[in-house]
Design a protein around this motif. Structure first.
Motif, PDB file in Angstrom:
ATOM      1  N   UNK A 196       0.839  -1.293  -0.047  1.00  0.00           N
ATOM      2  CA  UNK A 196      -0.090   0.126  -0.141  1.00  0.00           C
ATOM      3  C   UNK A 196       0.997   1.237  -0.011  1.00  0.00           C
ATOM      4  N   UNK A 197       2.283   1.136   0.879  1.00  0.00           N
ATOM      5  CA  UNK A 197       2.885   2.244   0.545  1.00  0.00           C
ATOM      6  C   UNK A 197       3.358   2.282  -0.402  1.00  0.00           C
ATOM      7  N   UNK A 198       3.606   1.580  -1.299  1.00  0.00           N
ATOM      8  CA  UNK A 198       4.701   1.814  -2.517  1.00  0.00           C
ATOM      9  C   UNK A 198       3.767   2.224  -3.419  1.00  0.00           C
ATOM     10  N   UNK A 199       2.100   2.084  -3.636  1.00  0.00           N
ATOM     11  CA  UNK A 199       1.706   2.766  -3.875  1.00  0.00           C
ATOM     12  C   UNK A 199       0.818   4.197  -3.771  1.00  0.00           C
ATOM     13  N   UNK A 200       1.187   3.917  -2.478  1.00  0.00           N
ATOM     14  CA  UNK A 200       0.671   5.934  -2.278  1.00  0.00           C
ATOM     15  C   UNK A 200       1.880   6.821  -1.926  1.00  0.00           C
ATOM     16  N   UNK A 201       3.109   6.341  -1.740  1.00  0.00           N
ATOM     17  CA  UNK A 201       4.278   7.193  -1.488  1.00  0.00           C
ATOM     18  C   UNK A 201       4.242   7.987  -2.942  1.00  0.00           C
ATOM     19  N   UNK A 202       5.001   7.392  -4.179  1.00  0.00           N
ATOM     20  CA  UNK A 202       5.275   8.149  -5.110  1.00  0.00           C
ATOM     21  C   UNK A 202       3.885   9.403  -6.141  1.00  0.00           C
ATOM     22  N   UNK A 203       3.014   9.485  -5.093  1.00  0.00           N
ATOM     23  CA  UNK A 203       1.890   9.766  -5.745  1.00  0.00           C
ATOM     24  C   UNK A 203       2.144  11.183  -5.239  1.00  0.00           C
ATOM     25  N   UNK A 204       1.797  12.138  -6.694  1.00  0.00           N
ATOM     26  CA  UNK A 204       1.952  13.491  -6.241  1.00  0.00           C
ATOM     27  C   UNK A 204       0.432  14.290  -6.472  1.00  0.00           C
ATOM     28  N   UNK A 205       0.408  15.389  -5.664  1.00  0.00           N
ATOM     29  CA  UNK A 205      -1.173  15.557  -5.206  1.00  0.00           C
ATOM     30  C   UNK A 205      -2.170  15.023  -4.846  1.00  0.00           C
ATOM     31  N   UNK A 206      -1.870  14.178  -3.941  1.00  0.00           N
ATOM     32  CA  UNK A 206      -2.470  13.091  -2.980  1.00  0.00           C
ATOM     33  C   UNK A 206      -3.743  13.935  -2.560  1.00  0.00           C
ATOM     34  N   UNK A 207      -5.150  12.964  -3.029  1.00  0.00           N
ATOM     35  CA  UNK A 207      -6.042  13.879  -2.906  1.00  0.00           C
ATOM     36  C   UNK A 207      -6.393  13.411  -0.655  1.00  0.00           C
ATOM     37  N   UNK A 208      -7.131  13.965  -0.013  1.00  0.00           N
ATOM     38  CA  UNK A 208      -8.136  13.844   1.118  1.00  0.00           C
ATOM     39  C   UNK A 208      -7.869  12.470   1.312  1.00  0.00           C
ATOM     40  N   UNK A 209      -8.493  11.615   0.584  1.00  0.00           N
ATOM     41  CA  UNK A 209      -9.294  10.021   0.395  1.00  0.00           C
ATOM     42  C   UNK A 209      -8.363   9.596   0.180  1.00  0.00           C
TER      43      UNK A 209
END
Length: 327
Positions: free
Chosen positions: A86-99
């Motif tokens: 889950x972290x591998x997907x989450x961390x690289x994302x730019x402009x992460x939405x609050x959801x």
């Protein structure tokens, strides 16, 4: 497996599809994305093995950068207790939405230590994320693990975010303080609420009862009823042990009458609580009558009845019941 899932997804994209209605469009994601087979597959996913088969399809179709898919992947990896992925997907994302942050926080709260969850919560604060509801997962963890400092920090952040008058939010705080055995703090939060619903009342009543303040919990039930709220089965189950511990047989009989008028006596957990109350008050005969009428007796009800006879010195009947139970 992938071909079978794809076939199912193709059938699910018809206008009358039940699954299509669960994928309500969001403003920042094109509507056609919700109709893509990959989106349907993620909704149908039931295991981490299936998820690993679906991800290449998501990437191949250029959908991996869509917030819908990113959030869904994080959610599924958390569901299957794989925080690392889950972290591998989450961390690289730019402009992460609050959801996306909320999804990740829920994953930490359910699959990691309270310290990791609280650390991520602090990161959300630093990143300027508006915490709306997922703080409840942290509060639950704080209560279960008695990590009081973290619980108070979450409470403080909730106040800063304007949730002090939110009944649902503050009920979670009351429950957290109850679990941490800080009943005075729980009561301070409770009395400050401009409005209190039945869930909130039940939470503070149970908190007093479970922390050894049986008399106070009985008083609160009377206060709640004076404010126009009727006791429900949760209230009954919370208060009967307190009544039994105090030996308030008269009050217990009054509650029993209310249970009969409300039809709650048909509920196994309520009937079991009544049996326990009568036995603690020394009224074995009444407790036995209720026990004998119960349908679907479980291990808890049998043990309460057996222990009741033993505690009152009737070892022969306790043994007789034990033999009936194991037989």
């Amino acid at each position: 497996m992938t071909s079978q899932l794809l076939a199912t997804a193709s059938l699910s994209t018809t206008p009358q599809s039940r699954i299509q209605h669960t994928l309500a469009p969001r403003i920042h994601i094109p509507a056609h994305v919700y109709k893509h087979p990959a989106a349907i597959l993620l909704e149908l996913c039931t295991s981490i093995q299936e998820l690993h088969q679906i991800i290449p399809l998501v990437i191949k179709n250029g959908l991996y950068e869509q917030h819908l898919f990113q959030t869904k992947l994080v959610s599924l990896f958390c569901r299957y207790a794989s925080l690392t992925e889950a972290t591998r997907v989450f961390e690289p994302i730019e402009d992460k939405p609050d959801a996306l942050y909320h999804t990740m926080l829920k994953g930490y709260a359910q699959n990691s230590s309270i310290f990791d969850g609280f650390s991520f919560f602090c990161r959300m604060m630093e990143d300027g994320v508006h915490v709306v509801y997922n703080f409840t997962y942290l509060l639950k963890g704080c209560g279960e693990n008695s990590l009081i400092r973290e619980g108070k920090e979450v409470h403080a952040q909730m106040i800063l975010n304007g949730h002090e008058g939110n009944v649902y939010a503050m009920t979670c705080v009351v429950n957290m303080y109850d679990k941490c055995r800080l009943i005075d703090d729980a009561h301070k939060v409770f009395v400050k609420l401009p409005e209190r619903d039945l869930v909130c009342w039940n939470t503070i009543i149970a908190g007093y009862a479970q922390n050894g303040f049986a008399g106070r919990s009985v008083e609160l039930v009377s206060q709640m009823q004076c404010e126009g709220l009727r006791s429900d089965p949760v209230t009954i189950i919370s208060i009967l042990p307190a009544v039994g511990n105090l030996g308030y047989l008269r009050a217990g009989k009054a509650i029993h009458g209310y249970v009969l008028r409300s039809g709650y006596d048909r509920l196994g957990n309520v009937a079991t609580a009544l049996v326990d109350m009568y036995l603690k008050c020394g009224s074995l005969s009444t407790g036995r009558v209720i026990f004998d009428k119960m349908s679907g007796k479980n291990v808890v009800s049998w043990n309460i009845m057996i222990d009741g006879y033993a505690q009152n010195g009737d070892y022969a009947e306790a043994l007789s019941l034990f033999e009936k139970n194991v037989g």
